[in-house]
Design a protein around this motif. Structure first.
Motif, PDB file in Angstrom:
ATOM      1  N   ASP A  29      16.612 -25.067 -38.494  1.00  0.00           N
ATOM      2  CA  ASP A  29      17.940 -24.594 -38.118  1.00  0.00           C
ATOM      3  C   ASP A  29      17.908 -23.108 -37.771  1.00  0.00           C
ATOM      4  N   ILE A  30      17.119 -22.330 -38.543  1.00  0.00           N
ATOM      5  CA  ILE A  30      16.993 -20.908 -38.260  1.00  0.00           C
ATOM      6  C   ILE A  30      16.413 -20.691 -36.864  1.00  0.00           C
TER       7      ILE A  30
ATOM      8  N   ILE B 112      18.118 -18.658 -33.732  1.00  0.00           N
ATOM      9  CA  ILE B 112      17.423 -17.605 -32.996  1.00  0.00           C
ATOM     10  C   ILE B 112      17.416 -17.909 -31.503  1.00  0.00           C
ATOM     11  N   LEU B 113      17.165 -19.167 -31.164  1.00  0.00           N
ATOM     12  CA  LEU B 113      17.161 -19.571 -29.758  1.00  0.00           C
ATOM     13  C   LEU B 113      18.557 -19.468 -29.155  1.00  0.00           C
ATOM     14  N   ASN B 114      19.587 -19.796 -29.944  1.00  0.00           N
ATOM     15  CA  ASN B 114      20.959 -19.710 -29.447  1.00  0.00           C
ATOM     16  C   ASN B 114      21.320 -18.296 -29.006  1.00  0.00           C
ATOM     17  N   HIS B 115      20.728 -17.308 -29.648  1.00  0.00           N
ATOM     18  CA  HIS B 115      21.044 -15.915 -29.317  1.00  0.00           C
ATOM     19  C   HIS B 115      20.055 -15.295 -28.340  1.00  0.00           C
ATOM     20  N   SER B 116      19.092 -16.066 -27.871  1.00  0.00           N
ATOM     21  CA  SER B 116      18.096 -15.521 -26.945  1.00  0.00           C
ATOM     22  C   SER B 116      18.669 -15.399 -25.531  1.00  0.00           C
ATOM     23  N   LEU B 117      18.040 -14.572 -24.726  1.00  0.00           N
ATOM     24  CA  LEU B 117      18.491 -14.332 -23.352  1.00  0.00           C
ATOM     25  C   LEU B 117      17.450 -14.814 -22.352  1.00  0.00           C
TER      26      LEU B 117
ATOM     27  N   TYR C  40      14.125 -14.573 -24.327  1.00  0.00           N
ATOM     28  CA  TYR C  40      13.863 -13.349 -25.075  1.00  0.00           C
ATOM     29  C   TYR C  40      14.779 -13.309 -26.299  1.00  0.00           C
ATOM     30  N   THR C  41      14.179 -13.306 -27.487  1.00  0.00           N
ATOM     31  CA  THR C  41      14.975 -13.270 -28.717  1.00  0.00           C
ATOM     32  C   THR C  41      15.580 -11.886 -28.899  1.00  0.00           C
ATOM     33  N   LEU C  42      16.494 -11.785 -29.880  1.00  0.00           N
ATOM     34  CA  LEU C  42      17.112 -10.493 -30.141  1.00  0.00           C
ATOM     35  C   LEU C  42      16.080  -9.468 -30.601  1.00  0.00           C
ATOM     36  N   ARG C  43      15.058  -9.926 -31.310  1.00  0.00           N
ATOM     37  CA  ARG C  43      14.001  -8.992 -31.708  1.00  0.00           C
ATOM     38  C   ARG C  43      13.280  -8.452 -30.471  1.00  0.00           C
TER      39      ARG C  43
ATOM     40  N   ASP D  69      27.188 -18.040 -33.778  1.00  0.00           N
ATOM     41  CA  ASP D  69      25.902 -18.744 -33.768  1.00  0.00           C
ATOM     42  C   ASP D  69      25.986 -20.091 -33.062  1.00  0.00           C
ATOM     43  N   ILE D  70      27.210 -20.577 -32.831  1.00  0.00           N
ATOM     44  CA  ILE D  70      27.402 -21.917 -32.281  1.00  0.00           C
ATOM     45  C   ILE D  70      27.381 -21.879 -30.748  1.00  0.00           C
TER      46      ILE D  70
END
Length: 416
Positions: A38-39, A43-48, A89-92, A381-382
């Motif tokens: 789920d984590i 992370i993927l949900n917030h990637s660009l 690209y993840t937020l990191r 996150d959704i």
């Protein structure tokens, strides 16, 4: 205008309304721990995508591609994700890229850390929901990359669910109370770390728990944190008996033992409190420079909030600092029903009595918040493709949350 002057104005309006109501003789009646999989999804949900990432940093696709190849060679970023034949690209990644390109972050422009106590005396006012979702909204401003910390001082531990903590299994987790009482508890985990040679500062910094957002951390709370109140009262009684001094010294410990250590590590520190009045809540007030009061515009919720506002000035003046540390306070409408307009009357009362203290925007009622809480995440996150709630409900929740976050952020720009 000082916070005490604002409180005087608000209480004056509240008192005037009470007197008018009394004359008219009117009464009102009110009508599972997140898995690693789920984590990864969050992370993927917030990637660009590469296109959006390039646009964010002001490059075209060709220049961005060349830059990424060079950044990977230099070790600026790890390997980029690839899903459905598309680079993500993840937020990191984004944070590392923007830092490497010297794009200013919030900390480069604002030197002051905002420390906000999130408080209300009544449960069910949307306090915890507002706290975690606003924290995520602040952290997800990619341009400013704010560093955000949530300190959970509610022994129920409502904020801990967002940090992938299992209290029954993670027995090496320290809470804010553990850090505040560690010096008095020789058999504690804190003392074990001290005896092993770690400094207090090292222990405090390592107590912060990372979330799936690289710039949002949580300092969790457990039910055992309730012991802080007993310890504070016992110490107060002993001090009074021996010296006659009427000061609850434990109230200063959150600031001294925790906040002062990590203040420069974060841009925003949001302290979530229980709907009570006790030394643990007072310690949050003593450590903060701002007070946020979420209130659902229902009759009983507003009545309870009015009661808090009436006593707040006297309460703050009893703190060790005399309340001088607090520079501002705001009330935000939470769980506001904009569809059926049932909350408009009470929201109007709140506006009349609070004036500019009330934020213009409200966190609107939406099933998306309930769905997010069940999944131990925020509405941000959704994604619609997750099918956790109706798309329109998600859109409303996200839009209202961003509006409130933006208004609060603009307001706090005055307190750099």
């Amino acid at each position: 205008m000082s916070i005490f002057n604002q409180l005087d104005m608000v209480v004056e309006r509240i008192t005037r309304t009470d007197e008018e109501d009394a004359k008219k003789n009117k009464t009102e009646s009110n009508a599972a721990i997140t898995s690693a999989k789920d984590i990864d999804r969050l992370i993927l949900n917030h990637s660009l995508s590469a296109t959006k990432a390039a646009e964010l940093v002001g490059m075209n696709r060709v220049a961005f591609k060349d830059y990424i190849l060079d950044a990977e060679k230099r070790g600026v970023i790890d390997g980029v994700l690839k899903t459905s034949n598309q680079y993500r690209y993840t937020l990191r990644h984004i944070h590392a890229i923007m830092d490497d390109l010297n794009i200013p972050a919030y900390k480069d422009i604002h030197s002051k850390t905002q420390i906000i106590v999130n408080q209300n005396l009544k449960g069910g006012t949307g306090k915890s929901t507002a706290g975690i979702n606003l924290s995520a909204a602040l952290a997800l401003d990619l341009r400013e990359r704010k560093r955000v910390l949530i300190i959970d001082l509610d022994p129920q531990g409502s904020q801990s669910q967002f940090s992938n903590i299992n209290p029954e299994e993670d027995d090496n987790i320290l809470t804010a109370v553990d850090l505040m009482l560690g010096q008095d508890e020789p058999e504690s985990l804190y003392s074990e770390y001290i005896n092993a040679g770690y400094s207090h500062e090292d222990i405090v910094r390592n107590a912060m728990v990372e979330t799936h957002l690289p710039n949002l951390d949580v300092l969790p709370a457990f039910p055992t944190d309730e012991r802080f109140n007993s310890a504070a009262w016992m110490a107060y009684a002993e001090d009074y008996k021996s010296t006659g001094e009427r000061v609850i010294k434990h109230i200063s410990r959150l600031k001294e033992c925790v906040i002062d250590v990590i203040r420069d590590d974060y841009d925003f520190i949001i302290i979530d409190t229980a709907p009570q009045l006790n030394p643990l809540v007072w310690s949050a007030q003593e450590a903060s420079n701002g007070l946020l009061i979420p209130c659902t515009p229902h009759t009983l919720d507003w009545k309870a909030t009015r009661s808090l506002l009436k006593m707040l000035k006297d309460m703050l003046q009893q703190l060790p600092s005399g309340g001088e540390n607090l520079e501002w306070f705001k009330v935000v409408g939470a769980n506001y029903d904009d569809e059926h307009r049932r909350d408009d009357f009470t929201l109007g009362l709140m506006n009349n009595e609070l004036g500019s203290v009330l934020l213009n925007n409200q966190i609107k009622r939406s099933t998306a918040f309930e769905s997010a809480a069940r999944e131990k995440m925020t509405v941000l996150d959704i994604r619609k493709s997750d099918a956790l709630c109706p798309p329109k409900q998600l859109e409303k929740a996200v839009a209202s949350l961003k509006d409130v976050s933006r208004e609060l952020d603009l307001f706090l720009g005055e307190y750099k």
